[in-house]
Design a protein around this motif. Structure first.
Motif, PDB file in Angstrom:
ATOM      1  N   LEU A  16       0.881  -1.168   0.000  1.00 14.90           N
ATOM      2  CA  LEU A  16       0.000   0.000   0.000  1.00 14.90           C
ATOM      3  C   LEU A  16       0.919   1.218   0.000  1.00 14.90           C
ATOM      4  O   LEU A  16       1.664   1.441   0.950  1.00 14.90           O
ATOM      5  N   VAL A  17       0.875   2.014  -1.063  1.00 15.36           N
ATOM      6  CA  VAL A  17       1.793   3.137  -1.213  1.00 15.36           C
ATOM      7  C   VAL A  17       1.010   4.432  -1.078  1.00 15.36           C
ATOM      8  O   VAL A  17       0.049   4.669  -1.806  1.00 15.36           O
ATOM      9  N   ALA A  18       1.442   5.264  -0.135  1.00 19.56           N
ATOM     10  CA  ALA A  18       0.761   6.530   0.116  1.00 19.56           C
ATOM     11  C   ALA A  18       1.461   7.664  -0.623  1.00 19.56           C
ATOM     12  O   ALA A  18       2.634   7.563  -0.992  1.00 19.56           O
ATOM     13  N   ASN A  19       0.724   8.751  -0.822  1.00 22.06           N
ATOM     14  CA  ASN A  19       1.318   9.974  -1.363  1.00 22.06           C
ATOM     15  C   ASN A  19       2.255  10.553  -0.319  1.00 22.06           C
ATOM     16  O   ASN A  19       2.377  10.031   0.791  1.00 22.06           O
ATOM     17  N   ASP A  20       2.857  11.656  -0.640  1.00 18.49           N
ATOM     18  CA  ASP A  20       3.807  12.296   0.283  1.00 18.49           C
ATOM     19  C   ASP A  20       3.194  12.614   1.636  1.00 18.49           C
ATOM     20  O   ASP A  20       3.891  12.657   2.641  1.00 18.49           O
ATOM     21  N   THR A  21       1.887  12.833   1.682  1.00 18.41           N
ATOM     22  CA  THR A  21       1.244  13.215   2.936  1.00 18.41           C
ATOM     23  C   THR A  21       1.129  12.051   3.916  1.00 18.41           C
ATOM     24  O   THR A  21       0.858  12.247   5.078  1.00 18.41           O
ATOM     25  N   GLU A  22       1.313  10.803   3.415  1.00 16.55           N
ATOM     26  CA  GLU A  22       1.205   9.574   4.215  1.00 16.55           C
ATOM     27  C   GLU A  22      -0.211   9.301   4.718  1.00 16.55           C
ATOM     28  O   GLU A  22      -0.437   8.372   5.448  1.00 16.55           O
ATOM     29  N   THR A  23      -1.169  10.156   4.363  1.00 12.88           N
ATOM     30  CA  THR A  23      -2.553   9.904   4.773  1.00 12.88           C
ATOM     31  C   THR A  23      -3.467   9.716   3.566  1.00 12.88           C
ATOM     32  O   THR A  23      -4.664   9.594   3.724  1.00 12.88           O
ATOM     33  N   ASP A  24      -2.898   9.705   2.383  1.00 13.88           N
ATOM     34  CA  ASP A  24      -3.678   9.577   1.158  1.00 13.88           C
ATOM     35  C   ASP A  24      -3.066   8.454   0.318  1.00 13.88           C
ATOM     36  O   ASP A  24      -1.880   8.488   0.000  1.00 13.88           O
ATOM     37  N   LEU A  25      -3.862   7.467  -0.031  1.00  8.49           N
ATOM     38  CA  LEU A  25      -3.367   6.307  -0.767  1.00  8.49           C
ATOM     39  C   LEU A  25      -3.110   6.669  -2.223  1.00  8.49           C
ATOM     40  O   LEU A  25      -3.970   7.214  -2.896  1.00  8.49           O
ATOM     41  N   SER A  26      -1.925   6.356  -2.720  1.00 10.15           N
ATOM     42  CA  SER A  26      -1.533   6.653  -4.091  1.00 10.15           C
ATOM     43  C   SER A  26      -1.797   5.480  -5.024  1.00 10.15           C
ATOM     44  O   SER A  26      -2.461   5.614  -6.037  1.00 10.15           O
ATOM     45  N   HIS A  27      -1.235   4.298  -4.667  1.00 10.45           N
ATOM     46  CA  HIS A  27      -1.398   3.128  -5.526  1.00 10.45           C
ATOM     47  C   HIS A  27      -1.096   1.845  -4.754  1.00 10.45           C
ATOM     48  O   HIS A  27      -0.585   1.882  -3.641  1.00 10.45           O
ATOM     49  N   LEU A  28      -1.446   0.723  -5.379  1.00  9.73           N
ATOM     50  CA  LEU A  28      -1.103  -0.598  -4.850  1.00  9.73           C
ATOM     51  C   LEU A  28      -0.108  -1.239  -5.801  1.00  9.73           C
ATOM     52  O   LEU A  28      -0.255  -1.139  -7.018  1.00  9.73           O
ATOM     53  N   ASP A  29       0.892  -1.879  -5.239  1.00  9.44           N
ATOM     54  CA  ASP A  29       1.785  -2.732  -6.014  1.00  9.44           C
ATOM     55  C   ASP A  29       1.424  -4.161  -5.647  1.00  9.44           C
ATOM     56  O   ASP A  29       1.462  -4.535  -4.476  1.00  9.44           O
ATOM     57  N   VAL A  30       1.068  -4.965  -6.644  1.00  2.61           N
ATOM     58  CA  VAL A  30       0.655  -6.348  -6.420  1.00  2.61           C
ATOM     59  C   VAL A  30       1.623  -7.258  -7.165  1.00  2.61           C
ATOM     60  O   VAL A  30       1.775  -7.145  -8.383  1.00  2.61           O
ATOM     61  N   ARG A  31       2.301  -8.141  -6.420  1.00  3.31           N
ATOM     62  CA  ARG A  31       3.204  -9.111  -7.046  1.00  3.31           C
ATOM     63  C   ARG A  31       2.683 -10.506  -6.749  1.00  3.31           C
ATOM     64  O   ARG A  31       2.497 -10.878  -5.600  1.00  3.31           O
ATOM     65  N   LEU A  32       2.448 -11.264  -7.804  1.00  3.16           N
ATOM     66  CA  LEU A  32       2.003 -12.653  -7.691  1.00  3.16           C
ATOM     67  C   LEU A  32       3.096 -13.529  -8.282  1.00  3.16           C
ATOM     68  O   LEU A  32       3.397 -13.419  -9.460  1.00  3.16           O
ATOM     69  N   ALA A  33       3.689 -14.373  -7.460  1.00  4.54           N
ATOM     70  CA  ALA A  33       4.865 -15.164  -7.845  1.00  4.54           C
ATOM     71  C   ALA A  33       5.971 -14.191  -8.251  1.00  4.54           C
ATOM     72  O   ALA A  33       5.943 -13.031  -7.854  1.00  4.54           O
ATOM     73  N   LEU A  34       6.926 -14.623  -9.021  1.00  2.13           N
ATOM     74  CA  LEU A  34       8.041 -13.746  -9.360  1.00  2.13           C
ATOM     75  C   LEU A  34       7.839 -12.968 -10.648  1.00  2.13           C
ATOM     76  O   LEU A  34       8.495 -11.973 -10.885  1.00  2.13           O
ATOM     77  N   LEU A  35       6.919 -13.415 -11.495  1.00  6.32           N
ATOM     78  CA  LEU A  35       6.812 -12.813 -12.815  1.00  6.32           C
ATOM     79  C   LEU A  35       5.615 -11.885 -13.014  1.00  6.32           C
ATOM     80  O   LEU A  35       5.618 -11.086 -13.937  1.00  6.32           O
ATOM     81  N   SER A  36       4.598 -11.991 -12.210  1.00  9.07           N
ATOM     82  CA  SER A  36       3.391 -11.184 -12.402  1.00  9.07           C
ATOM     83  C   SER A  36       3.400  -9.989 -11.458  1.00  9.07           C
ATOM     84  O   SER A  36       3.398 -10.151 -10.246  1.00  9.07           O
ATOM     85  N   MET A  37       3.409  -8.808 -12.042  1.00 14.69           N
ATOM     86  CA  MET A  37       3.413  -7.593 -11.240  1.00 14.69           C
ATOM     87  C   MET A  37       2.333  -6.659 -11.773  1.00 14.69           C
ATOM     88  O   MET A  37       2.205  -6.480 -12.991  1.00 14.69           O
ATOM     89  N   TYR A  38       1.550  -6.095 -10.871  1.00 12.79           N
ATOM     90  CA  TYR A  38       0.469  -5.191 -11.272  1.00 12.79           C
ATOM     91  C   TYR A  38       0.586  -3.893 -10.486  1.00 12.79           C
ATOM     92  O   TYR A  38       0.742  -3.906  -9.268  1.00 12.79           O
ATOM     93  N   TYR A  39       0.494  -2.792 -11.186  1.00 15.22           N
ATOM     94  CA  TYR A  39       0.500  -1.457 -10.600  1.00 15.22           C
ATOM     95  C   TYR A  39      -0.923  -0.933 -10.710  1.00 15.22           C
ATOM     96  O   TYR A  39      -1.476  -0.875 -11.816  1.00 15.22           O
ATOM     97  N   ILE A  40      -1.539  -0.600  -9.572  1.00 10.11           N
ATOM     98  CA  ILE A  40      -2.927  -0.139  -9.568  1.00 10.11           C
ATOM     99  C   ILE A  40      -2.975   1.281  -9.012  1.00 10.11           C
ATOM    100  O   ILE A  40      -2.950   1.489  -7.790  1.00 10.11           O
ATOM    101  N   PRO A  41      -3.014   2.293  -9.897  1.00  7.13           N
ATOM    102  CA  PRO A  41      -3.193   3.661  -9.402  1.00  7.13           C
ATOM    103  C   PRO A  41      -4.582   3.802  -8.788  1.00  7.13           C
ATOM    104  O   PRO A  41      -5.564   3.317  -9.347  1.00  7.13           O
ATOM    105  N   VAL A  42      -4.649   4.433  -7.645  1.00  5.66           N
ATOM    106  CA  VAL A  42      -5.924   4.608  -6.949  1.00  5.66           C
ATOM    107  C   VAL A  42      -6.636   5.826  -7.510  1.00  5.66           C
ATOM    108  O   VAL A  42      -6.089   6.930  -7.511  1.00  5.66           O
ATOM    109  N   THR A  43      -7.854   5.598  -8.011  1.00  8.70           N
ATOM    110  CA  THR A  43      -8.651   6.722  -8.510  1.00  8.70           C
ATOM    111  C   THR A  43      -9.560   7.264  -7.420  1.00  8.70           C
ATOM    112  O   THR A  43      -9.863   8.451  -7.396  1.00  8.70           O
TER     113      THR A  43
END
Length: 133
Positions: A50-77
């Motif tokens: 769970l990655v927050a913006n600079d303020t640390e109180t607002d969620l920026s995006h999720l980094d999801v890694r499944l096994a070693l090869l599958s990586m998903y970047y989910i920007p929070v809208t």
């Protein structure tokens, strides 16, 4: 008569317990007060950050890694109480809508994905990554 009274009390107690919610809803503030790095233990096949913006109180995006090869970047809208909304690229298509429902029952944070693409229907119950010694 006393036996019937005890039986009634036990039945009422069971009804109350059955009606209780196992995993109460979280606010995003509560989510961000938890750990930021989650995984499924020593095998570390699933890792969600769970990655927050600079303020640390607002969620920026999720980094999801499944096994070693599958990586998903989910920007929070957007997000509401216990659900994060965003889009991601699943390798075949970009900007697929996804919602991530969070529920917490110490020490596990459960991520349930609903939307389109590969992550749709996936659920992961993860524990916090231990702090480095």
């Amino acid at each position: 008569m006393a036996k019937k009274g005890i039986l009634v009390l036990i039945m009422v107690a069971l009804m109350v317990l059955v009606g209780c919610e196992d995993t109460p809803s979280l606010t995003m503030e509560e989510v961000l007060s938890l750990e930021r790095e989650w995984y499924n233990g020593p095998s570390d096949e699933v890792h969600i950050s769970l990655v927050a913006n600079d303020t640390e109180t607002d969620l920026s995006h999720l980094d999801v890694r499944l096994a070693l090869l599958s990586m998903y970047y989910i920007p929070v809208t957007s997000y509401d109480e216990d659900t994060i909304h965003g889009t991601y690229n699943d390798g075949d298509e970009a900007d697929l809508p996804i919602s991530v429902h969070l529920s917490y029952s110490a020490p596990n944070l459960t991520f349930t994905f609903t939307g389109e693409g590969f992550l749709n229907g996936k659920t992961y119950s993860l524990i916090p990554i231990p702090a480095a010694p």
